[in-house]
Design a protein around this motif. Structure first.
Motif, PDB file in Angstrom:
ATOM      1  N   ASP A 252      -2.254   1.008  -0.271  1.00  0.00           N
ATOM      2  CA  ASP A 252      -3.387   1.333  -1.144  1.00  0.00           C
ATOM      3  C   ASP A 252      -3.056   2.550  -2.094  1.00  0.00           C
ATOM      4  OD1 ASP A 252      -5.940   2.549  -2.124  1.00  0.00           O
ATOM      5  OD2 ASP A 252      -6.750   2.594  -0.210  1.00  0.00           O
ATOM      6  N   LEU A 253      -3.076   2.408  -3.380  1.00  0.00           N
ATOM      7  CA  LEU A 253      -2.591   3.422  -4.226  1.00  0.00           C
ATOM      8  C   LEU A 253      -3.531   4.000  -5.059  1.00  0.00           C
ATOM      9  CD1 LEU A 253       0.604   1.689  -5.926  1.00  0.00           C
ATOM     10  CD2 LEU A 253       0.471   3.166  -3.996  1.00  0.00           C
ATOM     11  N   SER A 254      -4.920   4.197  -4.117  1.00  0.00           N
ATOM     12  CA  SER A 254      -6.161   4.816  -4.817  1.00  0.00           C
ATOM     13  C   SER A 254      -6.156   6.366  -4.585  1.00  0.00           C
ATOM     14  CB  SER A 254      -7.327   4.263  -4.260  1.00  0.00           C
ATOM     15  OG  SER A 254      -7.504   4.152  -2.915  1.00  0.00           O
ATOM     16  N   ALA A 255      -5.243   6.793  -3.631  1.00  0.00           N
ATOM     17  CA  ALA A 255      -5.284   8.210  -3.469  1.00  0.00           C
ATOM     18  C   ALA A 255      -4.154   9.096  -4.302  1.00  0.00           C
ATOM     19  CB  ALA A 255      -4.906   8.679  -1.951  1.00  0.00           C
ATOM     20  N   GLU A 256      -4.571  10.348  -4.817  1.00  0.00           N
ATOM     21  CA  GLU A 256      -3.500  11.053  -5.800  1.00  0.00           C
ATOM     22  C   GLU A 256      -2.435  11.488  -5.062  1.00  0.00           C
ATOM     23  OE1 GLU A 256      -5.689  14.219  -7.738  1.00  0.00           O
ATOM     24  OE2 GLU A 256      -7.232  12.830  -8.879  1.00  0.00           O
ATOM     25  N   ARG A 257      -2.472  11.686  -3.531  1.00  0.00           N
ATOM     26  CA  ARG A 257      -1.267  12.243  -2.873  1.00  0.00           C
ATOM     27  C   ARG A 257      -0.977  11.169  -1.949  1.00  0.00           C
ATOM     28  NH1 ARG A 257      -2.683  17.014  -0.540  1.00  0.00           N
ATOM     29  NH2 ARG A 257      -1.654  18.455  -2.364  1.00  0.00           N
ATOM     30  N   VAL A 258       0.590  10.865  -1.887  1.00  0.00           N
ATOM     31  CA  VAL A 258       1.228  10.259  -0.939  1.00  0.00           C
ATOM     32  C   VAL A 258       2.068  11.035  -0.184  1.00  0.00           C
ATOM     33  CG1 VAL A 258       2.819   8.380  -0.445  1.00  0.00           C
ATOM     34  CG2 VAL A 258       1.179   8.185  -2.179  1.00  0.00           C
ATOM     35  N   VAL A 259       2.100  10.787   1.250  1.00  0.00           N
ATOM     36  CA  VAL A 259       3.043  11.661   2.101  1.00  0.00           C
ATOM     37  C   VAL A 259       4.088  10.726   2.694  1.00  0.00           C
ATOM     38  CG1 VAL A 259       3.291  13.138   4.091  1.00  0.00           C
ATOM     39  CG2 VAL A 259       1.351  13.531   2.468  1.00  0.00           C
ATOM     40  N   LEU A 408      -2.599   7.865   1.871  1.00  0.00           N
ATOM     41  CA  LEU A 408      -1.348   6.911   2.077  1.00  0.00           C
ATOM     42  C   LEU A 408      -0.173   7.414   2.963  1.00  0.00           C
ATOM     43  CD1 LEU A 408      -0.056   4.313   2.168  1.00  0.00           C
ATOM     44  CD2 LEU A 408       0.946   4.746  -0.411  1.00  0.00           C
ATOM     45  N   VAL A 409       0.248   6.995   3.957  1.00  0.00           N
ATOM     46  CA  VAL A 409       1.256   7.943   4.726  1.00  0.00           C
ATOM     47  C   VAL A 409       2.366   6.882   4.917  1.00  0.00           C
ATOM     48  CG1 VAL A 409       1.922   9.238   7.016  1.00  0.00           C
ATOM     49  CG2 VAL A 409      -0.389   9.247   5.922  1.00  0.00           C
ATOM     50  N   LEU A 410       3.378   7.331   4.649  1.00  0.00           N
ATOM     51  CA  LEU A 410       4.896   6.274   4.755  1.00  0.00           C
ATOM     52  C   LEU A 410       5.680   6.642   5.659  1.00  0.00           C
ATOM     53  CD1 LEU A 410       5.271   5.248   0.903  1.00  0.00           C
ATOM     54  CD2 LEU A 410       4.071   3.842   2.781  1.00  0.00           C
ATOM     55  N   THR A 411       6.053   6.181   6.772  1.00  0.00           N
ATOM     56  CA  THR A 411       6.790   6.793   7.884  1.00  0.00           C
ATOM     57  C   THR A 411       8.347   6.283   7.466  1.00  0.00           C
ATOM     58  OG1 THR A 411       6.814   5.067   9.211  1.00  0.00           O
ATOM     59  CG2 THR A 411       5.142   6.723   9.569  1.00  0.00           C
ATOM     60  N   SER A 412       9.305   7.219   7.625  1.00  0.00           N
ATOM     61  CA  SER A 412      10.656   6.939   6.962  1.00  0.00           C
ATOM     62  C   SER A 412      11.628   7.813   7.978  1.00  0.00           C
ATOM     63  CB  SER A 412      10.774   7.137   5.695  1.00  0.00           C
ATOM     64  OG  SER A 412      12.279   6.778   5.085  1.00  0.00           O
ATOM     65  N   ILE A 413      11.580   7.211   9.334  1.00  0.00           N
ATOM     66  CA  ILE A 413      12.545   8.108  10.397  1.00  0.00           C
ATOM     67  C   ILE A 413      13.743   7.318  10.799  1.00  0.00           C
ATOM     68  CG2 ILE A 413      10.598   9.651  10.688  1.00  0.00           C
ATOM     69  CD1 ILE A 413      10.068   8.000  13.160  1.00  0.00           C
ATOM     70  N   GLY A 414      13.973   6.208  10.056  1.00  0.00           N
ATOM     71  CA  GLY A 414      15.124   5.559  10.633  1.00  0.00           C
ATOM     72  C   GLY A 414      14.782   4.146  11.241  1.00  0.00           C
ATOM     73  N   TYR A 415      15.831   3.200  11.275  1.00  0.00           N
ATOM     74  CA  TYR A 415      16.030   1.919  11.729  1.00  0.00           C
ATOM     75  C   TYR A 415      16.223   1.658  13.025  1.00  0.00           C
ATOM     76  CZ  TYR A 415      15.441   1.100   6.798  1.00  0.00           C
ATOM     77  OH  TYR A 415      15.206   1.079   5.197  1.00  0.00           O
ATOM     78  N   ARG A 416      16.107   0.725  13.481  1.00  0.00           N
ATOM     79  CA  ARG A 416      16.459   0.515  14.968  1.00  0.00           C
ATOM     80  C   ARG A 416      16.556  -1.277  15.242  1.00  0.00           C
ATOM     81  NH1 ARG A 416      16.635   2.229  20.298  1.00  0.00           N
ATOM     82  NH2 ARG A 416      16.170   0.701  22.052  1.00  0.00           N
ATOM     83  N   GLY A 417      17.783  -1.701  16.004  1.00  0.00           N
ATOM     84  CA  GLY A 417      17.912  -2.983  16.225  1.00  0.00           C
ATOM     85  C   GLY A 417      17.169  -3.631  17.198  1.00  0.00           C
TER      86      GLY A 417
END
Length: 490
Positions: A252-259, A408-417
Motif C-alpha cells: 500500500d503506497l498511499s502513505a507519505e512515509r515508509v519505514v 507501510l513498514v518493511l522489515t529487513s533484518i536478514g535471511y534464514r534457511g
C-alpha cells in the motif's frame, strides 16, 4: 590512469586470476576475502592491460579515464584500500622484482577412478548452483542435472538484484553460457518433495548438491508486526522483480512515509526503488505491475532505520556510494552522526563510509521523494489497530522514545534457511549441517549429500562469493568420487 573496480563488483574473483601483475585484492586465498565488501585494484601496480575487464562477469571494472561522473569516487576507494591517494598513481609498470607473487590458479585435474559417468543433481539454480555446475563441468566425465522449482532459472541473480542494477544482473549472461554446456540439463518447474523426492534424487544420481539458499526472512520480534501494512523487504523485492511467489505482495503506497527496519543493502535497494524516477525505472525490466503502482505512489519519504550507530551500518560502501553519487536523493540528519568521525579509523572501508555519511549530512535536505538514513533507533512496537499507523522507537541505549507515523513498514533484518525433509538441520545457524560442504549428521558424513551457498554457510557474502564457496564443495565431491565413495542410493 589505472583500471578501477566499481559498485557492480560481485566478488567472484575471476579478475584476480586474469590479472598478470596480481594487483587485485583480496584474493580468495587471503583471509579477508570472505568479508570484503568488494575487490580493489592497486593503482600503483596496475599496468592497464585490461585482462580484468574481459574476465569480469558484471562489467564492474572500468579504465579510470572512462569512469562516469557518478562513479568517480571509486578511484579513491580503490587507491585508499592500499594506502594511496590519486596523486600517488604510478603510470609505469612496477619492476618485476617488486611485484607480489601471482594469485594461485588451480587448474582442474581430471578425476581418476569412480564411476565412468558421474551423475550429479543440483537442487536450485541460483548463483551457488550455477557456479557449482561450472566447476563440475570442467570434468569431462560428469553430467549435471539442475532442478529448479520456478519456471525461470538463476534465483537471486534474477529475482533478488534490484532492476536498476543492470550491470550486476548481467551475471546471468555467464550462467546462460554455463547452461549451454552439453552435459547439463536444467529441469524447470520441478520441486523436490512435490514432483520428485529426495530419495528418488539420490537413487538417480551419484551425488546430490543442495543449493536451495536461505528463502525466509528473520522475524522481527516486536508487538504489532502482524498488522496489515507490515511486510518483509524481501517480499517487496520479489514483487518488483516479478517473482511468481510475490505477485500479490504489492504494498500500500498511499502513505507519505515508509519505514524500513534494518539498513543492509536490501533496505537501500527498496528505498531507492520507492523513491526513484519512474521513467528511468521504466527502462529496466522491473515488473510492469510494480511500475504502474509506483507511478501512482504517494510516498514522499523512506526512512531506513538502523538499531546501531553509523559505524555498524550493515550496508556496504559501494551501495552507499551508489545512492550518494547516483540519482537517488538521500539525507542524514547531522544529529545522528554526532560524535562519529572518520579520522583515526584504521579500516579504510569504514573510514570512507563514515566520511561519506558526514558529507551527505552536510548537504541540503533533498527534494521529495527522498531517502533518510537514521541510526541508533531500536524498534519496540508497530502501532495501530488493524493497520499499521506508525513505529515506536527508542534511542538505542536510552529510554528516549520516538514514534514515526507511517502506513507501510518493511522489515529487513536478514535471511534464514529452512529445514529440508530428510537432511540434518542446524537450528542455531539456519543451515544444513555440514563440514566444508559435506552434509553431516551428528558429525558423520551423509554419503553423496553436499551443500553450497547460503544454506551451507548462512546468508553472507555477495553473488560472486558463491564461486569460491561452491568450488570448495565441488572439490570435496570430486575427491569422494575419486575415492570410490559415491554410489546411487536405493
Amino acid at each position: 590512469m589505472p583500471h578501477v573496480v566499481t559498485q557492480a563488483c560481485c566478488g567472484d574473483a575471476s579478475c584476480v586470476y586474469a590479472c598478470p601483475v596480481n594487483c587485485i585484492h583480496p584474493t580468495p586465498d587471503e583471509p579477508d576475502f570472505g568479508i570484503a565488501e568488494m575487490l580493489y585494484i592497486d593503482p600503483a601496480t596496475c599496468v592497464d592491460c585490461g585482462a580484468c575487464v574481459s574476465a569480469c562477469p558484471v562489467g564492474a571494472i572500468v579504465p579510470g579515464h572512462r569512469l562516469p561522473e557518478e562513479a568517480q569516487r571509486f578511484v579513491d576507494v580503490n587507491a585508499e584500500h592500499y594506502g594511496h591517494t590519486q596523486d600517488d598513481f604510478v603510470r609505469f609498470p612496477v619492476p618485476r622484482d617488486k611485484r607480489l607473487p601471482l594469485a594461485p590458479i588451480s587448474k582442474p585435474r581430471a578425476v581418476r577412478g569412480g564411476p565412468d559417468l558421474l551423475e550429479v543433481a543440483i537442487v536450485g539454480s541460483g548463483p551457488s548452483a550455477m557456479y557449482a555446475a561450472d566447476e563440475l563441468l570442467k570434468q569431462p566425465r560428469v553430467r549435471v542435472t539442475v532442478y529448479e522449482r520456478l519456471d525461470l532459472p538463476f534465483g537471486l541473480s534474477r529475482f533478488g538484484v534490484a532492476p536498476d542494477h543492470t550491470s550486476t544482473r548481467t551475471v546471468m549472461n555467464l550462467f546462460d553460457d554455463i547452461a549451454r554446456h552439453p552435459n547439463i540439463t536444467i529441469a524447470l518447474n520441478t520441486e523436490i518433495g512435490r514432483d520428485v523426492s529426495l530419495d528418488e534424487l539420490r537413487a538417480r544420481h551419484h551425488a546430490v548438491l543442495w543449493a536451495g539458499g536461505a528463502p525466509t526472512d528473520k522475524t522481527l520480534q516486536i508487538p504489532g508486526v502482524e498488522l496489515s501494512g507490515v511486510q518483509s523487504a524481501t517480499s517487496l523485492v520479489g514483487w518488483y522483480n516479478g517473482h511468481p511467489d510475490f505477485v500479490d505482495a504489492g504494498p500500500d503506497l498511499s502513505a507519505e512515509r515508509v519505514v524500513v527496519i534494518g539498513n543492509g543493502n536490501v533496505a537501500l535497494d527498496v528505498a531507492r526503488i520507492l523513491t526513484g524516477d519512474v521513467d528511468e525505472l521504466a527502462k529496466t525490466d522491473i515488473s510492469r505491475d510494480a511500475l504502474a503502482a509506483l507511478r501512482s505512489s504517494a510516498v514522499r519519504e523512506v526512512v531506513v532505520a538502523g538499531r546501531r550507530g553509523p559505524e555498524h551500518a550493515a550496508f556496504t560502501l559501494p551501495e552507499l556510494i551508489g545512492i550518494a553519487d547516483g540519482h537517488a536523493r538521500v539525507w542524514v540528519d547531522p544529529a545522528d552522526l554526532e560524535g562519529v568521525w572518520a579520522d583515526g579509523v584504521d579500516d579504510p572501508t569504514l573510514a570512507a563510509k563514515l566520511s561519506l555519511l558526514q558529507e551527505i549530512s552536510q548537504r541540503p535536505k533533498p527534494a521529495e521523494p527522498f531517502i533518510r538514513l537514521m541510526f541508533g533507533k531500536t524498534p519496540v512496537a508497530v502501532v495501530g489497530q488493524e493497520k499499521a499507523t506508525g513505529v515506536r522507537f527508542v534511542r538505542t541505549g536510552t529510554n528516549l522514545e520516538e514514534t514515526l507515523d507511517t502506513g507501510l513498514v518493511l522489515t529487513s533484518i536478514g535471511y534464514r534457511g529452512v529445514p529440508v525433509a530428510g537432511l540434518p538441520f542446524d537450528e542455531n545457524t539456519g543451515t544444513i549441517a555440514n563440514v566444508a560442504g559435506r552434509v553431516t549428521d551428528g558429525g558423520t558424513p551423509v554419503p553423496g549429500m553436499y551443500v553450497t551457498g547460503w544454506i551451507k554457510r548462512g546468508p553472507s557474502g555477495f553473488i560472486g562469493t558463491n564461486k569460491t564457496d561452491s568450488g570448495e564443495t565441488v572439490a570435496h565431491l570430486l575427491e569422494d568420487a575419486e575415492a570410490g565413495a559415491l554410489s546411487r542410493v536405493g
